[in-house]
Design a protein around this motif. Sequence first.
Motif, PDB file in Angstrom:
ATOM      1  N   ILE A 149     -13.772 -86.935 -30.198  1.00 49.74           N
ATOM      2  CA  ILE A 149     -12.514 -87.696 -30.170  1.00 49.74           C
ATOM      3  C   ILE A 149     -11.449 -86.928 -29.381  1.00 49.74           C
ATOM      4  O   ILE A 149     -10.709 -87.511 -28.572  1.00 49.74           O
ATOM      5  N   ALA A 150     -11.398 -85.612 -29.570  1.00 53.76           N
ATOM      6  CA  ALA A 150     -10.446 -84.800 -28.800  1.00 53.76           C
ATOM      7  C   ALA A 150     -10.771 -84.843 -27.309  1.00 53.76           C
ATOM      8  O   ALA A 150      -9.867 -84.917 -26.467  1.00 53.76           O
ATOM      9  N   ALA A 151     -12.064 -84.845 -26.970  1.00 55.58           N
ATOM     10  CA  ALA A 151     -12.451 -84.927 -25.560  1.00 55.58           C
ATOM     11  C   ALA A 151     -12.049 -86.276 -24.959  1.00 55.58           C
ATOM     12  O   ALA A 151     -11.567 -86.331 -23.821  1.00 55.58           O
ATOM     13  N   VAL A 152     -12.225 -87.362 -25.719  1.00 55.27           N
ATOM     14  CA  VAL A 152     -11.835 -88.688 -25.213  1.00 55.27           C
ATOM     15  C   VAL A 152     -10.325 -88.778 -25.038  1.00 55.27           C
ATOM     16  O   VAL A 152      -9.821 -89.330 -24.052  1.00 55.27           O
ATOM     17  N   ILE A 153      -9.565 -88.198 -25.984  1.00 52.28           N
ATOM     18  CA  ILE A 153      -8.098 -88.217 -25.876  1.00 52.28           C
ATOM     19  C   ILE A 153      -7.644 -87.445 -24.639  1.00 52.28           C
ATOM     20  O   ILE A 153      -6.755 -87.880 -23.896  1.00 52.28           O
ATOM     21  N   LEU A 154      -8.274 -86.286 -24.386  1.00 57.47           N
ATOM     22  CA  LEU A 154      -7.922 -85.521 -23.188  1.00 57.47           C
ATOM     23  C   LEU A 154      -8.289 -86.279 -21.914  1.00 57.47           C
ATOM     24  O   LEU A 154      -7.541 -86.248 -20.921  1.00 57.47           O
ATOM     25  N   LEU A 155      -9.423 -86.990 -21.940  1.00 55.76           N
ATOM     26  CA  LEU A 155      -9.816 -87.778 -20.768  1.00 55.76           C
ATOM     27  C   LEU A 155      -8.818 -88.902 -20.509  1.00 55.76           C
ATOM     28  O   LEU A 155      -8.424 -89.159 -19.365  1.00 55.76           O
ATOM     29  N   VAL A 156      -8.383 -89.579 -21.578  1.00 58.70           N
ATOM     30  CA  VAL A 156      -7.383 -90.648 -21.428  1.00 58.70           C
ATOM     31  C   VAL A 156      -6.069 -90.079 -20.901  1.00 58.70           C
ATOM     32  O   VAL A 156      -5.408 -90.694 -20.044  1.00 58.70           O
ATOM     33  N   ALA A 157      -5.688 -88.888 -21.370  1.00 56.02           N
ATOM     34  CA  ALA A 157      -4.454 -88.259 -20.887  1.00 56.02           C
ATOM     35  C   ALA A 157      -4.552 -87.913 -19.404  1.00 56.02           C
ATOM     36  O   ALA A 157      -3.602 -88.109 -18.636  1.00 56.02           O
ATOM     37  N   ILE A 158      -5.724 -87.433 -18.964  1.00 57.43           N
ATOM     38  CA  ILE A 158      -5.904 -87.113 -17.546  1.00 57.43           C
ATOM     39  C   ILE A 158      -5.822 -88.372 -16.695  1.00 57.43           C
ATOM     40  O   ILE A 158      -5.150 -88.407 -15.646  1.00 57.43           O
ATOM     41  N   ILE A 159      -6.499 -89.443 -17.147  1.00 61.03           N
ATOM     42  CA  ILE A 159      -6.476 -90.698 -16.388  1.00 61.03           C
ATOM     43  C   ILE A 159      -5.054 -91.263 -16.348  1.00 61.03           C
ATOM     44  O   ILE A 159      -4.600 -91.766 -15.311  1.00 61.03           O
ATOM     45  N   ALA A 160      -4.326 -91.177 -17.458  1.00 58.75           N
ATOM     46  CA  ALA A 160      -2.951 -91.685 -17.480  1.00 58.75           C
ATOM     47  C   ALA A 160      -2.052 -90.882 -16.545  1.00 58.75           C
ATOM     48  O   ALA A 160      -1.205 -91.454 -15.837  1.00 58.75           O
ATOM     49  N   ALA A 161      -2.245 -89.561 -16.508  1.00 60.81           N
ATOM     50  CA  ALA A 161      -1.429 -88.742 -15.596  1.00 60.81           C
ATOM     51  C   ALA A 161      -1.720 -89.085 -14.140  1.00 60.81           C
ATOM     52  O   ALA A 161      -0.810 -89.192 -13.318  1.00 60.81           O
ATOM     53  N   ILE A 162      -3.003 -89.301 -13.826  1.00 63.47           N
ATOM     54  CA  ILE A 162      -3.357 -89.671 -12.449  1.00 63.47           C
ATOM     55  C   ILE A 162      -2.792 -91.050 -12.106  1.00 63.47           C
ATOM     56  O   ILE A 162      -2.267 -91.278 -11.015  1.00 63.47           O
ATOM     57  N   ALA A 163      -2.893 -91.981 -13.052  1.00 60.07           N
ATOM     58  CA  ALA A 163      -2.387 -93.334 -12.791  1.00 60.07           C
ATOM     59  C   ALA A 163      -0.866 -93.341 -12.608  1.00 60.07           C
ATOM     60  O   ALA A 163      -0.334 -94.085 -11.781  1.00 60.07           O
ATOM     61  N   LEU A 164      -0.171 -92.491 -13.378  1.00 59.43           N
ATOM     62  CA  LEU A 164       1.286 -92.430 -13.232  1.00 59.43           C
ATOM     63  C   LEU A 164       1.697 -91.814 -11.905  1.00 59.43           C
ATOM     64  O   LEU A 164       2.694 -92.197 -11.306  1.00 59.43           O
TER      65      LEU A 164
END
Length: 199
Positions: A149-164
């Motif tokens: 779950i922590a790995a998925v949260i970090l992946l979502v954070a990386i994708i959100a930072a790239i998208a922003l």
Amino acid sequence: MLLTTTLLFYVFSAVLLLSALLVITARNPVYSALYLVLAFFNAAALFLLLGAEFLGLILILVYVGAVMVLFLFVVMMLDINLTRLKEGFLRYLPLGLAVAIVGVLEMVSVFWVAPLGRVPAPGPIPADADNTRALGQLLYTHYLYPFEIAAVILLVAIIAAIALTLRRRPDTKSQAVGRQVAVAVKDRLRMVDLRGPRQ
């Protein structure tokens, strides 16, 4: 062996305290970041002395190898006005002293309740002990779902930072790779006669 370990513990602790003091008293932010790297190295050495080699190596790899290098580059790239930075020092001094006094009182209260002499010494470490393997076995068996779950949260954070960062803004210029590749040869080169029309 015990005397050497105790001597190394006190040496590393003294250097750690001195470098931590220099982090907050250095006038140059680059020097502060370098002193913080030294503090991390000494903390990692203390972890290695205590038999927690995984924590020591992670401290060096993650904090010194990634986070502090990033801090150092950011501090060196920013144009920090040191005279303006020093202007607000006296304004925040009472708050800083209050926080420091509270921290010292908390440490004194902890040592008052349980002094260092009453803390039981850790047992001898077996020769075949490997806390990295034990930590990995515990992390990937009992705590597998929280780890994933922590790995998925970090992946979502990386994708959100790239998208922003990659959102389309009208004031920015970006490459259109498809148009660059699809261009014809005649559009890439244009011959111009600079001599003018012939008489």
